[in-house]
Design an enzyme around this catalytic site. Structure first.
Site, PDB file in Angstrom:
ATOM      1  N   ASP A   1     -27.242  19.238  -7.587  1.00 23.16           N
ATOM      2  CA  ASP A   1     -26.297  19.075  -6.444  1.00 23.16           C
ATOM      3  C   ASP A   1     -25.143  19.189  -6.808  1.00 23.16           C
ATOM      4  O   ASP A   1     -24.631  19.067  -7.974  1.00 23.16           O
ATOM      5  CB  ASP A   1     -26.701  17.488  -5.887  1.00 23.16           C
TER       6      ASP A   1
ATOM      7  N   ARG B   1     -31.094  12.807   6.950  1.00 20.53           N
ATOM      8  CA  ARG B   1     -30.394  11.383   6.892  1.00 20.53           C
ATOM      9  C   ARG B   1     -30.023  11.290   8.421  1.00 20.53           C
ATOM     10  O   ARG B   1     -29.694  11.979   9.406  1.00 20.53           O
ATOM     11  CB  ARG B   1     -28.873  11.673   6.671  1.00 20.53           C
TER      12      ARG B   1
ATOM     13  N   LYS C   1     -34.634  17.395   2.979  1.00 19.30           N
ATOM     14  CA  LYS C   1     -33.707  16.007   2.969  1.00 19.30           C
ATOM     15  C   LYS C   1     -33.063  15.767   4.309  1.00 19.30           C
ATOM     16  O   LYS C   1     -32.958  16.466   4.831  1.00 19.30           O
ATOM     17  CB  LYS C   1     -32.709  15.885   2.078  1.00 19.30           C
TER      18      LYS C   1
ATOM     19  N   ASP D   1     -31.999  19.384  -0.912  1.00 20.51           N
ATOM     20  CA  ASP D   1     -31.995  19.852   0.552  1.00 20.51           C
ATOM     21  C   ASP D   1     -31.758  21.326   0.382  1.00 20.51           C
ATOM     22  O   ASP D   1     -31.509  22.082  -0.361  1.00 20.51           O
ATOM     23  CB  ASP D   1     -30.729  19.100   1.212  1.00 20.51           C
TER      24      ASP D   1
ATOM     25  N   GLY E   1     -28.813   8.091  -3.515  1.00 26.90           N
ATOM     26  CA  GLY E   1     -30.276   8.191  -2.679  1.00 26.90           C
ATOM     27  C   GLY E   1     -30.868   9.481  -2.574  1.00 26.90           C
ATOM     28  O   GLY E   1     -32.084   9.652  -2.632  1.00 26.90           O
TER      29      GLY E   1
ATOM     30  N   GLY F   1       0.552  -1.200   0.071  1.00 30.30           N
ATOM     31  CA  GLY F   1      -0.126   0.020  -0.102  1.00 30.30           C
ATOM     32  C   GLY F   1       0.914   1.084  -0.079  1.00 30.30           C
ATOM     33  O   GLY F   1       0.279   2.434  -0.120  1.00 30.30           O
TER      34      GLY F   1
ATOM     35  N   HIS G   1     -17.639  21.255  -1.202  1.00 29.42           N
ATOM     36  CA  HIS G   1     -19.159  20.992  -0.439  1.00 29.42           C
ATOM     37  C   HIS G   1     -19.576  22.332   0.096  1.00 29.42           C
ATOM     38  O   HIS G   1     -20.793  22.507   0.114  1.00 29.42           O
ATOM     39  CB  HIS G   1     -18.973  19.806   0.331  1.00 29.42           C
TER      40      HIS G   1
ATOM     41  N   THR H   1     -24.288   7.520  -3.513  1.00 29.18           N
ATOM     42  CA  THR H   1     -25.033   6.568  -3.964  1.00 29.18           C
ATOM     43  C   THR H   1     -26.255   6.643  -4.705  1.00 29.18           C
ATOM     44  O   THR H   1     -26.741   5.868  -5.159  1.00 29.18           O
ATOM     45  CB  THR H   1     -25.672   5.986  -2.491  1.00 29.18           C
TER      46      THR H   1
HETATM   47  C1  R5P Z   1     -25.223  16.415   0.589  1.00 32.43           C
HETATM   48  O1  R5P Z   1     -25.104  17.309   1.246  1.00 32.43           O
HETATM   49  C2  R5P Z   1     -24.851  16.621  -0.727  1.00 32.43           C
HETATM   50  O2  R5P Z   1     -24.651  17.749  -1.222  1.00 32.43           O
HETATM   51  C3  R5P Z   1     -25.258  15.534  -1.795  1.00 32.43           C
HETATM   52  O3  R5P Z   1     -26.553  15.621  -1.721  1.00 32.43           O
HETATM   53  C4  R5P Z   1     -25.149  13.869  -1.105  1.00 32.43           C
HETATM   54  O4  R5P Z   1     -23.753  13.818  -0.734  1.00 32.43           O
HETATM   55  C5  R5P Z   1     -25.162  12.897  -2.218  1.00 32.43           C
HETATM   56  O5  R5P Z   1     -25.124  11.840  -1.626  1.00 32.43           O
HETATM   57  P1  R5P Z   1     -26.042  10.343  -2.087  1.00 32.43           P
HETATM   58  O6  R5P Z   1     -25.854  10.403  -3.518  1.00 32.43           O
HETATM   59  O7  R5P Z   1     -25.270   9.114  -1.354  1.00 32.43           O
HETATM   60  O8  R5P Z   1     -27.299  10.725  -1.565  1.00 32.43           O
END
Ligand code: R5P
Length: 317
Positions: free
Chosen positions: A223, A198, A196, A173, A230, A42, A134, A228
């Protein structure tokens, strides 16, 4: 007049070889030579294969899968260039995965983006060029200059050409709501916000309600990242239930974790647009995913940084 930082040289780490080559094509220069090895246990090794003494070096290496290996490789590249006497080293980080760790919002957690910023500067980077962090305040984790590009102009140009009638722009969100409003303004469309939640770190996301009108509208969900899938799929379900017609999605960083491609393929999303900031693919992209290149944008930014001209026109939002 000679550039005070010497000749421009662009190098590619292992995370973004294609993007780096495409950036060089736009700059009209050859990608500079380097080599990287990952040994069986690694351990990572990097070597700069040409002279960089007194040169203005840009190393393109995103912090994407495998995130920790690519991060450490970036640090080693910066160190190698500084030790080889480059006059200036810019870390070009198309996708900064650890930007999600931007706050201490629960007890006894690390602010991972801050630790990464310290390491990048500690290794010797003079400046950072990145895209769609982000949260933009992460720039403040660095003491040195950060140029923060946005994929939004590239994405909006694409969707303007599609001329989708009766369009609304949606965020999954509240956090991305401000940015979604900028997309909506550029596309001359109303904005819609999802609520949204989590419950934990299991990567499960659920959009509980939608603020704004989507009935009989075509909707573009925007976004910064898709992992994922989701968040986007849950938003699709929520707006379809409220009578939305065709649904499109656009994100800057198309990570698409294992299983995400199949979810997108099976979803009612007409088209998901991503950019080429992330190169590693867990799975083949389905036919309803389109990749737009941000290489011209990075190339222009690199040229401006090298020539000391204003870069603010590229931050167009
Ligand atoms: C969340 O705050 C980000 O802006 C994205 O909405 C999120 O990271 C997307 O992740 P996933 O595709 O797993 O829902």
């Amino acid at each position: 007049m000679d550039n005070p930082h010497g000749e421009l040289k662009v190098f590619a780490g292992t995370a973004n070889q294609k993007l780096a080559r495409d950036i060089c094509k736009h700059l009209g220069i050859k990608l500079s030579r380097s080599e990287a090895e990952r040994f069986s246990e690694g351990n990572t090794f990097v070597r700069v294969s040409e002279n960089v003494r007194g040169r203005d070096v840009f190393v393109v290496q995103g912090i994407s899968y495998p995130v920790n290996d690519n991060f450490v490789e970036l640090l080693f590249w910066i160190d190698a260039f500084k030790r080889a006497s480059a006059s200036q080293v810019t870390a070009v980080i198309p996708f900064f995965s650890y930007a999600k760790g931007d706050k201490k919002d629960e007890p006894r957690v690390s602010i991972r983006a801050r630790v990464c910023a310290d390491c990048i500067e500690g290794a010797g980077a003079d400046r950072v060029l990145t895209m769609d962090l982000h949260s933009p305040q992460i720039q403040g984790f660095f003491q040195r200059p950060v140029d923060h590009l946005h994929a939004m102009p590239v994405i909006c140009d694409y969707f303007k050409k599609q001329a989708i009638p009766n369009l609304a722009v949606a965020s999954t969100d509240v956090g991305f709501g401000k940015q979604a409003a900028k997309f909506a303004e550029m596309l001359d469309a109303p904005v819609v916000i999802g609520n949204k939640e989590r419950p934990d770190h299991s990567e499960q996301a659920k959009v509980w309600s939608v603020i704004g009108e989507v009935k009989d509208r075509n909707v573009l969900i925007v976004d910064d990242i898709i992992f994922t899938g989701g968040s986007i799929i849950s938003m699709v379900d929520a707006i379809k239930e409220k009578g939305a017609c065709d649904v499109y999605a656009a994100v800057s960083h198309g990570v698409l974790s294992p299983g995400a491609a199949a979810k997108i393929a099976a979803s009612p999303i007409k088209e998901l647009v991503i950019t080429d900031t992330v190169e590693y693919r867990f799975e083949d992209l389905p036919s309803n995913v389109r990749v737009l290149s941000v290489a011209p944008l990075f190339a222009e930014a690199i040229r401006s940084i090298h020539e000391r001209t204003s870069i603010s026109r590229l931050f167009r939002q």
